[in-house]
Design a protein around this motif. Structure first.
Motif, PDB file in Angstrom:
ATOM      1  N   LYS A  96      34.930  -3.982  31.280  1.00 38.83           N
ATOM      2  CA  LYS A  96      34.502  -3.619  32.632  1.00 38.83           C
ATOM      3  C   LYS A  96      34.665  -4.837  33.541  1.00 38.83           C
ATOM      4  O   LYS A  96      34.584  -5.988  33.086  1.00 38.83           O
ATOM      5  CB  LYS A  96      33.040  -3.182  32.628  1.00 38.83           C
ATOM      6  N   ASP A  97      34.853  -4.593  34.819  1.00 42.80           N
ATOM      7  CA  ASP A  97      34.962  -5.681  35.794  1.00 42.80           C
ATOM      8  C   ASP A  97      33.609  -6.334  36.021  1.00 42.80           C
ATOM      9  O   ASP A  97      32.567  -5.670  35.975  1.00 42.80           O
ATOM     10  CB  ASP A  97      35.500  -5.146  37.129  1.00 42.80           C
ATOM     11  N   GLY A  98      33.650  -7.637  36.266  1.00 40.14           N
ATOM     12  CA  GLY A  98      32.461  -8.374  36.687  1.00 40.14           C
ATOM     13  C   GLY A  98      31.365  -8.516  35.658  1.00 40.14           C
ATOM     14  O   GLY A  98      30.184  -8.357  35.985  1.00 40.14           O
ATOM     15  N   LEU A  99      31.707  -8.832  34.428  1.00 36.21           N
ATOM     16  CA  LEU A  99      30.664  -9.073  33.422  1.00 36.21           C
ATOM     17  C   LEU A  99      29.811 -10.261  33.856  1.00 36.21           C
ATOM     18  O   LEU A  99      30.325 -11.279  34.327  1.00 36.21           O
ATOM     19  CB  LEU A  99      31.286  -9.369  32.058  1.00 36.21           C
ATOM     20  N   SER A 100      28.504 -10.128  33.688  1.00 35.37           N
ATOM     21  CA  SER A 100      27.609 -11.226  34.056  1.00 35.37           C
ATOM     22  C   SER A 100      27.604 -12.284  32.948  1.00 35.37           C
ATOM     23  O   SER A 100      28.115 -12.067  31.848  1.00 35.37           O
ATOM     24  CB  SER A 100      26.202 -10.683  34.288  1.00 35.37           C
ATOM     25  N   ASP A 101      27.014 -13.428  33.248  1.00 31.55           N
ATOM     26  CA  ASP A 101      26.914 -14.495  32.255  1.00 31.55           C
ATOM     27  C   ASP A 101      26.085 -14.015  31.063  1.00 31.55           C
ATOM     28  O   ASP A 101      25.093 -13.300  31.232  1.00 31.55           O
ATOM     29  CB  ASP A 101      26.266 -15.737  32.871  1.00 31.55           C
ATOM     30  N   GLY A 102      26.481 -14.428  29.881  1.00 34.33           N
ATOM     31  CA  GLY A 102      25.759 -14.052  28.675  1.00 34.33           C
ATOM     32  C   GLY A 102      26.674 -13.971  27.471  1.00 34.33           C
ATOM     33  O   GLY A 102      27.853 -14.317  27.538  1.00 34.33           O
ATOM     34  N   THR A 103      26.109 -13.494  26.370  1.00 36.41           N
ATOM     35  CA  THR A 103      26.844 -13.366  25.112  1.00 36.41           C
ATOM     36  C   THR A 103      27.273 -11.917  24.924  1.00 36.41           C
ATOM     37  O   THR A 103      26.501 -10.992  25.168  1.00 36.41           O
ATOM     38  CB  THR A 103      25.970 -13.803  23.927  1.00 36.41           C
ATOM     39  N   TYR A 104      28.508 -11.740  24.469  1.00 32.81           N
ATOM     40  CA  TYR A 104      29.071 -10.419  24.217  1.00 32.81           C
ATOM     41  C   TYR A 104      29.590 -10.374  22.786  1.00 32.81           C
ATOM     42  O   TYR A 104      30.107 -11.371  22.282  1.00 32.81           O
ATOM     43  CB  TYR A 104      30.184 -10.097  25.211  1.00 32.81           C
ATOM     44  N   THR A 105      29.444  -9.218  22.177  1.00 28.54           N
ATOM     45  CA  THR A 105      29.852  -9.051  20.782  1.00 28.54           C
ATOM     46  C   THR A 105      30.995  -8.053  20.679  1.00 28.54           C
ATOM     47  O   THR A 105      30.909  -6.953  21.221  1.00 28.54           O
ATOM     48  CB  THR A 105      28.676  -8.558  19.917  1.00 28.54           C
ATOM     49  N   VAL A 106      32.039  -8.466  19.971  1.00 25.03           N
ATOM     50  CA  VAL A 106      33.156  -7.581  19.652  1.00 25.03           C
ATOM     51  C   VAL A 106      32.912  -7.091  18.232  1.00 25.03           C
ATOM     52  O   VAL A 106      32.889  -7.884  17.289  1.00 25.03           O
ATOM     53  CB  VAL A 106      34.514  -8.317  19.743  1.00 25.03           C
TER      54      VAL A 106
END
Length: 175
Positions: A96-106
């Motif tokens: 998605k556009d514009g992910l906020s700061d933080g941790t993301y998991t694939v």
């Protein structure tokens, strides 16, 4: 001096001992070679997509087999994951556009070229903060296990059948 049948039997015993004494080789499975953005690191701006490069060609079985989620487990994928049309070992996941700061998991579950299901969960970060551990809630690593009852039974019957075949061939050769 030994008779011909005795030499054949001795040769067969030496050959069988040599074959049985060799270590079994394991076929390699697909492993993650690299990713963009790099796993376990933070990038300053949110990427448009995640790319995961595997060591061998992979396949996807279903759309739910690959997810990108935020730290609370909410999906942030911008569409369905797909194997690259130009490189069958490259997995691409739009975000998605514009992910906020933080941790993301694939989180992924793919089928490698040797038909094994390979699952994993790897994290990356956006912004300057540290990258947290991957979000594992409702994990996708549910593939068959190498030590499941079916795998052990199949291996046992494979070895019994192979032993029977070698026994018959040896008997035929000696007779």
């Amino acid at each position: 001096s030994c008779s011909a049948p005795m030499r054949r039997l001795l040769l067969l015993v030496v050959l069988a001992a040599t074959v049985l004494g060799l270590p079994a080789t394991a076929l390699g499975h697909a492993i993650v070679l690299q990713s963009s953005p790099p796993f376990e690191t933070a990038v300053p701006t949110a990427p448009k997509k995640v790319q995961v490069q595997f060591s061998e060609p992979i396949q996807l079985l279903g759309a739910a087999d690959v997810q990108v989620v935020d730290a609370q487990g909410r999906p942030v994928s911008g569409g369905s994951a797909q194997v690259s049309p130009t490189d069958s070992s490259l997995l691409e996941i739009p975000l998605k556009d514009g992910l906020s700061d933080g941790t993301y998991t694939v989180r992924f579950k793919v089928v490698s070229a040797d038909s094994h299901i390979i699952g994993g969960a790897r994290a990356f970060g956006v912004g300057s903060g540290p990258v947290a551990a991957p979000f594992l809630g409702n994990g996708t690593d549910n593939g068959p296990d190498e030590t499941s009852a079916w795998a052990v039974s199949a291996r046992f019957f494979e070895l019994v059948g192979l032993g029977g075949l070698l026994g018959l061939l040896g008997f035929r050769w000696l007779v």
